[in-house]
Design an enzyme around this catalytic site. Sequence first.
Site, PDB file in Angstrom:
ATOM      1  CD  GLU A 289       6.472  -1.106  -4.098  1.00 43.80           C
ATOM      2  OE1 GLU A 289       5.320  -0.750  -3.766  1.00 43.80           O
ATOM      3  OE2 GLU A 289       7.481  -0.404  -3.923  1.00 43.80           O
ATOM      4  CG  ASP A 329       0.276  -8.694   3.586  1.00 48.62           C
ATOM      5  OD1 ASP A 329       1.397  -9.005   3.144  1.00 48.62           O
ATOM      6  OD2 ASP A 329       0.078  -7.720   4.326  1.00 48.62           O
ATOM      7  NE  ARG A 331       3.011  -6.669   3.990  1.00 46.27           N
ATOM      8  CZ  ARG A 331       2.509  -5.624   4.627  1.00 46.27           C
ATOM      9  NH1 ARG A 331       3.289  -4.607   4.914  1.00 46.27           N
ATOM     10  NH2 ARG A 331       1.246  -5.588   4.980  1.00 46.27           N
TER      11      ARG A 331
END
Length: 418
Positions: A289, A329, A331
Amino acid sequence: MTRSNRPDHIRLTSHPVPGGKPRFPIHWGAATARERGPIIGTVSRPGDRNVIGTHGGSYSLYRALAVSSGALDPIRRPDLTNTHPAEDIGPFTQWADAKRIVSLDPFGHRVADDFKDEIAEGVDIRPSIAITKARLDLIEMQDALRAGRLKADGELVRENGSVGVTKIAVDPVWYLPGIAERFGTNEGALRRVLFEQTAGMFPELVTRPDLQVFLPPIGGITVYLFGDVSKLNKPATKITCRVHDECNGSDVFGSDICTCRPYLIHGIEECVRGAQEGGLGVIVYNRKEGRALGEVTKFLVYNARKRQEGGDAAAAYFERTECVAGVQDARFQQLMPDIIHWLGVKRLDRFISMSDMKHDALVSQGVEIVERVSIPDEMIPADAHVEIAAKKAAGYFSPDAVNPDDLTDTVGRALNKY
């Protein structure tokens, strides 16, 4: 065992017994489950435990609440009768490569069969992967039928628009030496940072170098397969794939500030079409998320973007995230290809993604990508054109290249269509 008769003595397991060896050693990358050994994260029999952490990821805390309230017996073992996979997946050659799969247990769905003798003896060995079948009822699939983009075939797609799917839930299982190598560090440094950044939650990270497998308290992965699963790993099978990172606001509630649900739906439609044409569709849904920064951070960034001088702007899209979170980011995608390897897939014929990070991670791990497919312009919500323009300018794939100097004009032209 109840709260009233539970012993008060607490046995610390952060240090091994001198000269002791684990009852069930793990040999990561072995060709079979029995050679590799079971993954045991149980807390009911600490002597059998051979990993850091416990089963259930973040949900283990809810289990603790259930035990604390007396609703759950802390030494209860699950009855796995009739829980076997609805489809057979693997084994594939990638499962026996210690460098190819490092973030999940490739044998995680087979434990009831592979270790049935140990389970019968009372060893608490739990699956980390479950495979079932279902049908998806999505209003957008009904729209695709009415528009003629999809056709009902009575099996995969019914007249009411429901779509048949094989669903696979995967809990993370990290092989720490492999994780460290993926991120370009050494295992010792990785263990120390994991220990420090979880505020010492897992002391075995720094005190038990003999335990090389970690069950992290994070969300897992859900895979949706469309079509004949037996076609996995067959070179002639054309694979359509969308790798999607969780966005609760858009995916579930339809928030229009991003393209997440539209792109997910586009990916599902393309996967269904590919399956109807004789191929196989793959949706990989990762629990990451807000770019793995969390929903609170994401909403803070939304506020900062809309309140900055001049309003929301593509030129400052990534910068506003970094101002709040310290990184654009989190991720990274280094671990993402593992699930593709687990499926035995070596080539993606149609990759439904604009992300350069996802593309590069897959290609660097030896997965061939034949065609990249961007989201159609007509599916982009009006408020999401800032995001899409910023991503194109940052190097995301698009049939139409975007000059960063032209971001304002690009967004302006896009918004004028609405």
